[in-house]
Design a protein around this motif. Structure first.
Motif, PDB file in Angstrom:
ATOM      1  N   VAL A  55       0.850  -1.200   0.000  1.00  0.00           N
ATOM      2  CA  VAL A  55       0.000   0.000   0.000  1.00  0.00           C
ATOM      3  C   VAL A  55       0.884   1.248   0.000  1.00  0.00           C
ATOM      4  O   VAL A  55       0.630   2.210  -0.729  1.00  0.00           O
ATOM      5  N   ASP A  56       1.967   1.182   0.774  1.00  0.00           N
ATOM      6  CA  ASP A  56       2.881   2.325   0.813  1.00  0.00           C
ATOM      7  C   ASP A  56       3.475   2.596  -0.562  1.00  0.00           C
ATOM      8  O   ASP A  56       3.536   3.730  -1.034  1.00  0.00           O
ATOM      9  N   ARG A  57       3.912   1.516  -1.233  1.00  0.00           N
ATOM     10  CA  ARG A  57       4.515   1.675  -2.565  1.00  0.00           C
ATOM     11  C   ARG A  57       3.534   2.294  -3.560  1.00  0.00           C
ATOM     12  O   ARG A  57       3.906   3.038  -4.446  1.00  0.00           O
ATOM     13  N   LEU A  58       2.261   1.916  -3.377  1.00  0.00           N
ATOM     14  CA  LEU A  58       1.209   2.359  -4.294  1.00  0.00           C
ATOM     15  C   LEU A  58       0.847   3.836  -4.093  1.00  0.00           C
ATOM     16  O   LEU A  58       0.374   4.492  -5.012  1.00  0.00           O
ATOM     17  N   THR A  59       1.110   4.345  -2.894  1.00  0.00           N
ATOM     18  CA  THR A  59       0.631   5.693  -2.540  1.00  0.00           C
ATOM     19  C   THR A  59       1.490   6.795  -3.164  1.00  0.00           C
ATOM     20  O   THR A  59       2.701   6.826  -2.987  1.00  0.00           O
ATOM     21  N   LEU A  60       0.796   7.676  -3.898  1.00  0.00           N
ATOM     22  CA  LEU A  60       1.466   8.820  -4.521  1.00  0.00           C
ATOM     23  C   LEU A  60       1.287  10.010  -3.578  1.00  0.00           C
ATOM     24  O   LEU A  60       0.344  10.792  -3.736  1.00  0.00           O
ATOM     25  N   THR A  61       2.185  10.124  -2.598  1.00  0.00           N
ATOM     26  CA  THR A  61       2.104  11.249  -1.654  1.00  0.00           C
ATOM     27  C   THR A  61       2.403  12.548  -2.400  1.00  0.00           C
ATOM     28  O   THR A  61       2.985  12.509  -3.488  1.00  0.00           O
ATOM     29  N   PRO A  62       2.022  13.699  -1.828  1.00  0.00           N
ATOM     30  CA  PRO A  62       2.347  14.975  -2.495  1.00  0.00           C
ATOM     31  C   PRO A  62       3.854  15.081  -2.781  1.00  0.00           C
ATOM     32  O   PRO A  62       4.253  15.538  -3.853  1.00  0.00           O
ATOM     33  N   ALA A  63       4.699  14.634  -1.837  1.00  0.00           N
ATOM     34  CA  ALA A  63       6.150  14.720  -2.056  1.00  0.00           C
ATOM     35  C   ALA A  63       6.570  13.837  -3.235  1.00  0.00           C
ATOM     36  O   ALA A  63       7.393  14.231  -4.064  1.00  0.00           O
ATOM     37  N   ARG A  64       5.997  12.628  -3.318  1.00  0.00           N
ATOM     38  CA  ARG A  64       6.337  11.745  -4.435  1.00  0.00           C
ATOM     39  C   ARG A  64       5.835  12.308  -5.758  1.00  0.00           C
ATOM     40  O   ARG A  64       6.488  12.173  -6.787  1.00  0.00           O
ATOM     41  N   PHE A  65       4.652  12.912  -5.725  1.00  0.00           N
ATOM     42  CA  PHE A  65       4.107  13.531  -6.930  1.00  0.00           C
ATOM     43  C   PHE A  65       5.052  14.625  -7.423  1.00  0.00           C
ATOM     44  O   PHE A  65       5.414  14.682  -8.607  1.00  0.00           O
ATOM     45  N   ASP A  66       5.488  15.486  -6.505  1.00  0.00           N
ATOM     46  CA  ASP A  66       6.386  16.582  -6.885  1.00  0.00           C
ATOM     47  C   ASP A  66       7.718  16.038  -7.403  1.00  0.00           C
ATOM     48  O   ASP A  66       8.264  16.552  -8.385  1.00  0.00           O
ATOM     49  N   ALA A  67       8.228  14.994  -6.754  1.00  0.00           N
ATOM     50  CA  ALA A  67       9.498  14.408  -7.191  1.00  0.00           C
ATOM     51  C   ALA A  67       9.359  13.825  -8.596  1.00  0.00           C
ATOM     52  O   ALA A  67      10.272  13.917  -9.426  1.00  0.00           O
ATOM     53  N   MET A  68       8.198  13.232  -8.873  1.00  0.00           N
ATOM     54  CA  MET A  68       7.939  12.636 -10.184  1.00  0.00           C
ATOM     55  C   MET A  68       7.947  13.718 -11.269  1.00  0.00           C
ATOM     56  O   MET A  68       8.573  13.561 -12.323  1.00  0.00           O
ATOM     57  N   VAL A  69       7.274  14.831 -10.994  1.00  0.00           N
ATOM     58  CA  VAL A  69       7.230  15.934 -11.967  1.00  0.00           C
ATOM     59  C   VAL A  69       8.629  16.535 -12.145  1.00  0.00           C
ATOM     60  O   VAL A  69       9.071  16.805 -13.270  1.00  0.00           O
ATOM     61  N   ALA A  70       9.337  16.709 -11.024  1.00  0.00           N
ATOM     62  CA  ALA A  70      10.695  17.258 -11.101  1.00  0.00           C
ATOM     63  C   ALA A  70      11.592  16.314 -11.915  1.00  0.00           C
ATOM     64  O   ALA A  70      12.477  16.765 -12.652  1.00  0.00           O
ATOM     65  N   GLY A  71      11.348  15.004 -11.790  1.00  0.00           N
ATOM     66  CA  GLY A  71      12.127  14.008 -12.540  1.00  0.00           C
ATOM     67  C   GLY A  71      11.981  14.200 -14.044  1.00  0.00           C
ATOM     68  O   GLY A  71      12.952  14.087 -14.793  1.00  0.00           O
ATOM     69  N   VAL A  72      10.759  14.509 -14.478  1.00  0.00           N
ATOM     70  CA  VAL A  72      10.521  14.730 -15.916  1.00  0.00           C
ATOM     71  C   VAL A  72      11.317  15.945 -16.387  1.00  0.00           C
ATOM     72  O   VAL A  72      11.974  15.915 -17.438  1.00  0.00           O
ATOM     73  N   ARG A  73      11.288  16.999 -15.586  1.00  0.00           N
ATOM     74  CA  ARG A  73      12.043  18.212 -15.969  1.00  0.00           C
ATOM     75  C   ARG A  73      13.548  17.932 -15.962  1.00  0.00           C
ATOM     76  O   ARG A  73      14.292  18.455 -16.801  1.00  0.00           O
TER      77      ARG A  73
ATOM     78  N   GLU B 189       5.306  -3.029 -11.550  1.00  0.00           N
ATOM     79  CA  GLU B 189       4.367  -3.448 -10.525  1.00  0.00           C
ATOM     80  C   GLU B 189       3.684  -2.242  -9.883  1.00  0.00           C
ATOM     81  O   GLU B 189       3.137  -1.425 -10.603  1.00  0.00           O
ATOM     82  N   SER B 190       3.720  -2.093  -8.591  1.00  0.00           N
ATOM     83  CA  SER B 190       2.766  -1.155  -7.996  1.00  0.00           C
ATOM     84  C   SER B 190       3.158   0.323  -7.936  1.00  0.00           C
ATOM     85  O   SER B 190       2.314   1.168  -7.785  1.00  0.00           O
ATOM     86  N   ARG B 191       4.453   0.661  -8.058  1.00  0.00           N
ATOM     87  CA  ARG B 191       4.827   2.079  -7.914  1.00  0.00           C
ATOM     88  C   ARG B 191       4.387   2.905  -9.121  1.00  0.00           C
ATOM     89  O   ARG B 191       4.940   2.749 -10.210  1.00  0.00           O
ATOM     90  N   PRO B 192       3.415   3.816  -8.952  1.00  0.00           N
ATOM     91  CA  PRO B 192       2.917   4.539 -10.137  1.00  0.00           C
ATOM     92  C   PRO B 192       3.936   5.506 -10.740  1.00  0.00           C
ATOM     93  O   PRO B 192       3.853   5.812 -11.926  1.00  0.00           O
ATOM     94  N   ASN B 193       4.930   5.990  -9.938  1.00  0.00           N
ATOM     95  CA  ASN B 193       5.907   6.911 -10.518  1.00  0.00           C
ATOM     96  C   ASN B 193       6.718   6.252 -11.635  1.00  0.00           C
ATOM     97  O   ASN B 193       7.252   6.934 -12.504  1.00  0.00           O
ATOM     98  N   VAL B 194       6.781   4.903 -11.629  1.00  0.00           N
ATOM     99  CA  VAL B 194       7.518   4.201 -12.686  1.00  0.00           C
ATOM    100  C   VAL B 194       6.932   4.524 -14.062  1.00  0.00           C
ATOM    101  O   VAL B 194       7.654   4.655 -15.043  1.00  0.00           O
ATOM    102  N   PHE B 195       5.609   4.680 -14.121  1.00  0.00           N
ATOM    103  CA  PHE B 195       4.973   5.009 -15.399  1.00  0.00           C
ATOM    104  C   PHE B 195       5.582   6.285 -15.980  1.00  0.00           C
ATOM    105  O   PHE B 195       6.001   6.326 -17.141  1.00  0.00           O
ATOM    106  N   ILE B 196       5.649   7.330 -15.169  1.00  0.00           N
ATOM    107  CA  ILE B 196       6.127   8.632 -15.655  1.00  0.00           C
ATOM    108  C   ILE B 196       7.650   8.622 -15.878  1.00  0.00           C
ATOM    109  O   ILE B 196       8.149   9.105 -16.897  1.00  0.00           O
TER     110      ILE B 196
END
Lengths: 397, 397
Positions: free
Chosen positions: A68-86, A125-132
């Motif tokens: 469940v933890d791996r699956l959760t896109l916390t605000p910090a993880r969301f921001d890190a994901m967007v920063a990763g794209v940049r 698998e479950s980490r959604p940031n992998v998609f981006i």
């Protein structure tokens, strides 16, 4: 449409998109990445809502808290994901690089140039940031990508895919929406449409994909990393490296899982290890060679010398990362030469096996295979090459 | 012992031999190659006798004359085979080369060095010289090799293997003596013992191996090469390249199988092509895109422009070698950029796709895959790399 037809159609569209991507300039690809980052921010509410629904369903279904933890896109993880794209947008583009040129006595001139691979299928698998993360790395290198995530993250992945689509990248990034496992089988058997499959998940997923695959698979089974402490080691350094490699982040593939101690050093060093283990909550095991704990556990064995350490490692490691701690230059050279692993360390923690630490800028994974890519895989490892041969009507004699 | 047990035991021995080979100096490997060349000469009578027996049995069994020819080790072919081993000994050794070094802000120094792959399984068909050529290339690059030849060449291969063994290379070169196909299946499923499988034979063999394989396969399905003659071509050059690519050696994979002609040029150029075809005994076909003739036959199609030629090729070629004949630099650049094949030519015959012509010194095959190796595979393509990381007690923050 059957699952097979759906996947085939997606692969045909990906192939067409890959031809367009291969022609895109670096700045056009970077613009697309920045547009994706903006679109993610614009769709933040939908994405978080979808993720909350996935997380709620996962809890209802009794998924393990770690999952469940791996699956959760916390605000910090969301921001890190967007920063990763940049960040990926800011990296140098390997495509188009001339690897070498050669003039031949026949009169031809050969240029070996780096080009995109084409179509990449990624199953995760479950980490959604992998998609981006994966979409960004593939786009940067001019590859079309078909992604298939875990069923527990489906709503999140759909929301992410919708955001990416709104950035105008067409069929360059496609999400498989069916949770039928036949989709994975079809993807890895699509010879001529899919150029390589990359599993990003556990050993079971990887084995299933390899079993079915007709296209090449770039993979990393596991990380069973060893630290060998030689009798000519600096003991404080040895303990510091052991501590870092075992406890800094025990759940990752470059963490140490086995400590080998020179038998002459054992009477002196093992009490230090035991005290450290007690202090750090590490459990010491014996006779569990080859085990990947991913926790505060470590297997310990005594070996007669550096040669025995090398043999032990080559027989039991996952060929990922191994370290010798010694002040003896000859033994270090022997260890570096003869250990058959992707990354071999002398007086350095195994935790450095990482695309970022290696200066690659980003990483799509770590390969324990030997073909195409070994060790950390960055942007360059998502490319292949072709030969451009020019002349003035040259024919073969 | 079952076939599976036999192969497993051979693979275990090959793995042990590969560790020794990886440590051998270049001069020790070259000495071993020269000893093999001598041993072949010393065993010439036994080898020729065994080959005569294979050839006699093949004729009795009604094998096609072309197959019998391929199987026959004539004195000239025998000499060329031995000379080939000495040539490989004279080539530079790629093993040990530093690909790059990097100092990182963390304080680690990374060296990316070229190393042998490990254990290579090669499955080949009737040409017995493949046994020796392959063994020499693998030995030079520090790889252990397990070879499995066609059953019609078994006696020849056994005699060759005995000669190689007498040169003292231990388990570095092993011949599978059983003709049971289960041996091939076991070889390509030996994860952890065999690092890569290379088929050297027809499409059926390759497909069967890929279907069964769990280890990576380096392969070349077929060569369906295209010549596109643009309306801005020099017609004499176009005809010369077409002639060379089609008729110089029609049975090989880099020979042209399809001619594309710009539709505006067709009224002028096609009569020249027809006259040439009549003169050279070439049969022109239509609507047979994607056919590999390997004979004096060629498919001909008209295309609207260079973009249509590129699309035709990407849809129908085997991604091996393609050529544009034009004096228009922009169209040439577009063709070179957008054709998705291993080797793309401008005003040069496709017959140059060859390890020797590319300056590689020798060739184990030509890959139409995109991973690890693409195009001609020489000694470098029989290696992988590892990262050697050194420092002074560096740990990750």
């Amino acid at each position: 449409m059957t699952v097979q037809e759906t996947i085939h159609e997606m692969a045909v569209r990906a192939r067409a998109a890959s031809a367009e991507l291969a022609r895109m300039t670096t700045s056009a690809k970077n613009d697309a990445l920045l547009a994706i980052a903006k679109a993610l921010e614009a769709h933040a509410d939908e994405i978080r809502g979808a993720n909350a629904a996935d997380v709620a369903r996962a809890k209802e279904n009794g998924l393990a808290p770690a999952m469940v933890d791996r699956l959760t896109l916390t605000p910090a993880r969301f921001d890190a994901m967007v920063a990763g794209v940049r960040h990926v947008a800011s990296l140098p583009d390997p495509v188009g690089e001339t690897i070498w040129t050669r003039e031949r006595p026949s009169g031809i001139e050969i240029r070996k140039v780096r080009v995109p691979i084409g179509v990449i299928a990624v199953v995760f698998e479950s980490r959604p940031n992998v998609f981006i993360d994966t979409a960004a790395l593939c786009l940067k290198t001019g590859n079309a990508v078909i992604l298939r995530g875990g069923k527990e993250a489906l709503e999140t992945n759909k929301a992410l895919a919708a955001a990416v689509k709104s950035a105008g990248v067409g069929d360059a990034v496609q999400l498989v929406e069916t949770t039928d496992h036949a989709a994975v089988t079809e993807l890895v058997r699509a010879v001529g449409l899919v150029d390589v499959a990359i599993p990003r998940g556990g050993e079971r997923l990887i084995r299933a994909m390899c079993e079915a695959a007709l296209v090449p698979v770039l993979k990393h089974y596991k990380g069973v990393c060893h630290i060998y402490v030689d009798d000519k080691a600096d003991l404080a350094m040895a303990l510091s490296i052991l501590d870092n490699a075992k406890t800094q982040r025990p759940g990752v593939c470059n963490a140490a899982e086995c400590l080998l101690v020179h038998e002459k050093l054992a009477p002196l060093f093992m009490p230090m290890v035991e005290a450290w283990a007690k202090d750090k909550g590490v459990t010491l095991h014996e006779n569990e060679a080859g085990t990947e704990y991913l926790s505060l556990d470590i297997n310990v064995a005594k070996v007669a010398d550096v040669r025995a350490a090398i043999d032990f490692i080559n027989a039991n490691s996952s060929h990922h990362s191994e370290c010798i701690v010694t002040n003896d230059a000859e033994r270090a050279a022997e260890f570096l030469r003869d250990v058959d692993s992707a990354c071999v360390y002398h007086n350095v923690s195994t935790r450095f096996t990482d695309g970022g630490e290696f200066g690659m800028g980003a990483e799509i994974g770590i390969s324990t295979d030997k073909l195409h890519a070994r060790g950390p895989m960055g942007l360059e490892e998502l490319t292949t090459y072709k030969y451009l041969v020019t002349g003035d009507g040259v024919i073969r004699k």
